[in-house]
Design a protein around this motif. Structure first.
Motif, short mmCIF file in Angstrom:
data_model
loop_
_atom_site.label_atom_id
_atom_site.label_comp_id
_atom_site.label_asym_id
_atom_site.label_seq_id
_atom_site.Cartn_x
_atom_site.Cartn_y
_atom_site.Cartn_z
N UNK A 17 17.14 43.05 63.00
CA UNK A 17 17.61 41.88 62.25
C UNK A 17 16.74 40.66 62.49
N UNK A 18 16.48 40.32 63.78
CA UNK A 18 15.76 39.07 63.98
C UNK A 18 14.27 39.19 63.66
N UNK A 19 13.73 40.42 63.74
CA UNK A 19 12.33 40.59 63.34
C UNK A 19 12.16 40.54 61.83
N UNK A 20 13.23 40.82 61.08
CA UNK A 20 13.15 40.76 59.62
C UNK A 20 13.19 39.33 59.10
N UNK A 21 13.56 38.37 59.99
CA UNK A 21 13.57 36.94 59.64
C UNK A 21 14.46 36.64 58.43
N UNK A 22 15.62 37.28 58.35
CA UNK A 22 16.55 36.97 57.27
C UNK A 22 17.74 36.23 57.84
N UNK A 23 18.48 35.58 56.96
CA UNK A 23 19.60 34.75 57.40
C UNK A 23 20.72 35.63 57.96
N UNK A 24 21.56 35.09 58.84
CA UNK A 24 22.71 35.85 59.34
C UNK A 24 23.72 36.06 58.22
N UNK A 25 24.27 37.27 58.11
CA UNK A 25 25.17 37.59 57.00
C UNK A 25 26.58 37.94 57.47
N UNK A 26 26.77 38.22 58.75
CA UNK A 26 28.08 38.71 59.18
C UNK A 26 29.15 37.62 59.17
N UNK A 27 28.75 36.36 59.12
CA UNK A 27 29.76 35.31 58.97
C UNK A 27 30.38 35.34 57.58
N UNK A 28 29.74 36.04 56.63
CA UNK A 28 30.29 36.20 55.28
C UNK A 28 30.80 37.62 55.05
N UNK A 29 30.95 38.39 56.11
CA UNK A 29 31.25 39.81 55.98
C UNK A 29 32.67 40.12 56.44
N UNK A 30 33.11 41.33 56.12
CA UNK A 30 34.38 41.84 56.64
C UNK A 30 34.11 42.38 58.04
N UNK A 31 34.81 41.83 59.04
CA UNK A 31 34.55 42.20 60.44
C UNK A 31 35.87 42.49 61.14
N UNK A 32 35.84 43.31 62.19
CA UNK A 32 37.08 43.58 62.93
C UNK A 32 37.66 42.30 63.54
N UNK A 33 38.94 42.14 63.40
CA UNK A 33 39.60 40.95 63.96
C UNK A 33 39.44 40.90 65.47
#
Length: 722
Positions: free
Chosen positions: A158-174
């Motif tokens: 993820x960090x080597x791909x230099x893209x924005x973080x997306x999990x803050x907009x994702x469905x994640x376990x509570x």
């Protein structure tokens, strides 16, 4: 008759913390309220204070069975507003939405289908589209998830791909979100890198699945612009209690923060297993830190009001090709300690706590169980309520009004928070691209006010600001200059111990010239032939009244000098801190732009304004200069000065000649192009009096006025080393 089945527990809780008005927020809320999937609940926390919005929400509650609304006070902070719906969410998974974005409802159905198709926890990432204006959509980049990889590979990818973080907009376990929010809740540097931290945290525990549908993010164009990103980062620092200029060290902080988190008990495996990942992350961010400090943020880095020692340590880091976590952590904590020592101590303690295993404890670290770690949501940093020691900072607008934002940043970021700021001058000045109101909008709720003094002189404007001040202490500051983050703390400590003190420090100049100035103050028993103290010194308001304020008849630079001499005449004395707390800007817009003749007249008036402080010879010379202004200070005048010094040496001794040289230089050095010759002769006399330090100063002054003057350079080289 068949028994009625209980409704199934929601699998997904969609959360919308909403602070925008009805027109802006209701499109996404009404679209979510229309969802028909029985495994979904929609929770809205509204702190907008908009009565029309509340009426619409009441109508929706009557027709949308899966909608819940929590109405909060409009002054509730964003994190507290969000917390009110996190606490009541009943789903096993969470999806958080901003109230100005757009969500495709098909993404909800796709996410639930993916979750129900596996037996383990997963994250479901939407397709993200950034709205960039004029109907244009910009799809965010995706990375291909490796099949069943090690979690460290997922994070590195993820960090080597230099893209924005997306999990803050994702469905994640509570479960994961609750643990991370607990980490965030107690974090003393709250607001920094939390989206990236959560990205790595969630990827460490869950494989990620992509959906074809998703989010449309509003107004994200500014995040693709480096200047806008820097502005946003700077505001985060300001909101977190640090000055805006701390953004110059953003990548160093990033490397420390994410490495500290990755070394903690929030991640699977042992710290040793995570070292390759941490090393790669540090290398990437330290390389960017070096690049930014030399190019895009060079001016911010060079003008940052931190000690020269810290900057040297950081410059040493730039020469390295590899960096260790303990090394960058130690330097960052020292840097933070200069800016906000209390925050630095809490941050160090917090890092130690989350990285230290607790015997017999399983699961994620629990900062609530750490003795002495404060809850930053419920127990924010205490602000002093006692106004007895209030400091009034009087900022004079002038030729550097375009740098007002930088000046205010350094004042608002002080570790001592018991202050008010008063701006005096012409708020409609043409010297700035932004109005004063636009600048002040960056500091909502701060004790900053403006006293318009257009048409008044410099001294009269400053007097007006002090007259309106509410504080016990006064600190004058010129617009464009900056203070060290601990300036108020350190200077006020001197005054509280000594009622007749004037607290001042050394000066670090920056801008077109950079030099460190030691400010020693006047020598006891000698005529005050040097500026007693820097203009920016802390003193009691009663001292200003006793001295009669700043003299309206004196030019700006000499008004400061005149004021300090008036204070000295009433028994006030300086107390010096041998470190640079004042950062003074240098540039073309010099503070005093007067002719050499005006300089001579100002000094003569200064002497006559304070007759008790000067000997009869100084008074006589001042009166003569005002009665009959001299010429430009040519060869004949200089030869006469040297001849008189030789006569005094023969009749009264070298000390009398030294005094004669100093008097003439004090009055006439600015007016005479040959002053370097007198400075050289002064150096020779001082050398004969066995005063090598004084001789060195005289020779250096001669070389400043005439860099090619070989006799001064030769004599300086022959002086013994100090």
């Amino acid at each position: 008759m068949a028994e009625a089945q209980e409704p199934r527990k929601p699998l997904l809780s969609v959360l919308v913390p909403s602070h925008r008005n009805c027109l802006e927020a209701m499109p996404i809320i009404s679209r979510l309220a229309a969802l028909r999937n029985e495994r979904v609940e929609v929770l809205v926390a509204d702190n907008s204070g908009d009565p029309h919005k509340q009426k619409v929400l009441d109508i929706l509650l009557g027709i949308a069975p899966r909608l819940k609304v929590v109405k909060n006070p409009d002054h509730l902070p964003p994190h507290e507003n969000y917390k009110t719906i996190i606490d009541i969410a009943s789903g096993d998974y969470i999806l958080a939405c901003a109230d100005d974005d757009y969500l495709d409802p098909d993404f909800i159905d796709a996410a639930i289908k993916l979750i129900m198709g596996v037996e383990h926890e997963i994250c479901v990432m939407p397709a993200l589209y950034q709205y960039i204006g004029q109907g244009q959509l910009y799809p965010t980049q995706r990375i291909q998830e490796p099949a069943a990889p090690e979690w460290t590979h997922r994070v590195i990818g993820h960090f080597e791909s230099k893209i924005m973080p997306v999990l803050t907009y994702s469905v994640v376990p509570k479960r994961l979100l609750a643990a991370f929010l607990n980490y965030q809740r107690y974090h003393p540097m709250i607001g920094s890198f939390l989206d990236w931290s959560f990205e790595y945290f969630a990827r460490a525990w869950c494989p990620c699945f992509y959906a074809d549908n998703g989010f449309y993010l509003y107004d994200s164009q500014r995040w693709m612009n480096i200047d806008s990103a820097t502005e946003a980062d700077g505001r985060q620092y300001r909101n977190g209690g640090l000055p805006f200029w701390f953004v110059a060290f953003h990548k160093l902080h990033w490397a420390v923060e994410l490495s500290s988190f990755l070394y903690s008990g929030y991640f699977p495996g042992t710290p040793q297993e995570r070292e390759p990942l941490i090393k790669a992350l540090i290398a990437q961010n330290m390389g960017l830190f070096r690049y930014e400090s030399c190019l895009s943020k060079r001016e911010r880095f060079e003008s940052a009001p931190v000690s020269a020692g810290i900057k040297r340590e950081i410059m040493t880091l730039f020469l390295q090709s590899e960096w260790s976590y303990p090394e960058i952590l130690a330097i960052f904590l020292r840097l933070l300690g200069e800016v906000a020592p209390g925050k630095a101590l809490r941050y160090e303690k917090f890092i130690h706590a989350i990285q230290t295993p607790r015997p017999g404890y399983t699961g994620f670290p629990d900062p609530a169980a750490i003795d002495g770690v404060s809850d930053n949501y419920l127990c924010p940093e205490a602000k002093p309520q006692d106004r007895e020691n209030l400091i009034s900072i009087v900022v004079s607008l002038g030729p550097y009004t375009d740098k007002l934002l930088e000046t205010l940043d350094s004042l608002v970021g002080q570790t001592c928070t018991d202050w008010e700021i008063i701006l005096v001058g012409d708020p409609g000045s043409k010297d700035t691209d932004h109005s004063i109101d636009e600048v002040l909008a960056y500091f909502p709720g701060r004790a900053i006010r403006v006293i318009a003094t257009a048409g008044l002189g410099w001294s009269e404007s400053r007097n007006a600001g002090i007259q309106a001040a509410l504080g016990k202490y006064i600190l004058p500051v010129n617009c464009g200059d900056k203070l060290h983050p601990r300036a108020l703390e350190k200077l006020s400590g001197l005054l509280q111990a000594e009622p007749f003190a004037i607290a001042y420090s050394d000066i670090q100049e920056f801008g077109t010239a950079s030099r460190y100035i030691e400010t020693w103050g006047p020598s006891a028993g000698n005529p005050p032939l040097t500026h007693p103290y820097p203009y920016c010194a802390l003193y009691r308001r009663e001292m200003w009244a006793t001295a009669g304020g700043y003299n309206l008849d004196m030019a700006q630079d000499y008004a400061d000098w005149d004021f300090w001499l008036s204070c000295a005449g009433h028994g006030y004395r300086g107390r010096h801190l041998p470190e640079a707390l004042l950062f003074r800007r240098t540039g073309e817009a010099d503070r005093v732009a007067g002719s050499p003749q005006r300089e001579t007249e100002s000094r003569a008036r200064l002497v006559l304004n304070h007759r008790a402080l000067y000997d009869p010879s100084m008074l006589a010379q001042a009166e003569a200069l005002l009665a009959e202004p001299p010429s430009q200070g040519g060869k004949q005048e200089v030869l006469a000065v040297i001849a008189e010094a030789e006569r005094l040496t023969a009749t009264e001794g070298l000390a009398a000649a030294v005094a004669h040289y100093r008097r003439w230089l004090w009055f006439r050095s600015a007016a005479s192009p040959l002053a370097y010759a007198v400075q050289f002769n002064l150096g020779v006399a001082l050398q004969q009096l066995d005063d090598p330090a004084g001789a060195a100063r005289a020779y250096r002054q001669a070389l400043e006025n005439n860099p090619g003057f070989a006799p001064a350079r030769n004599n300086l080289a022959l002086l013994p080393a100090p």
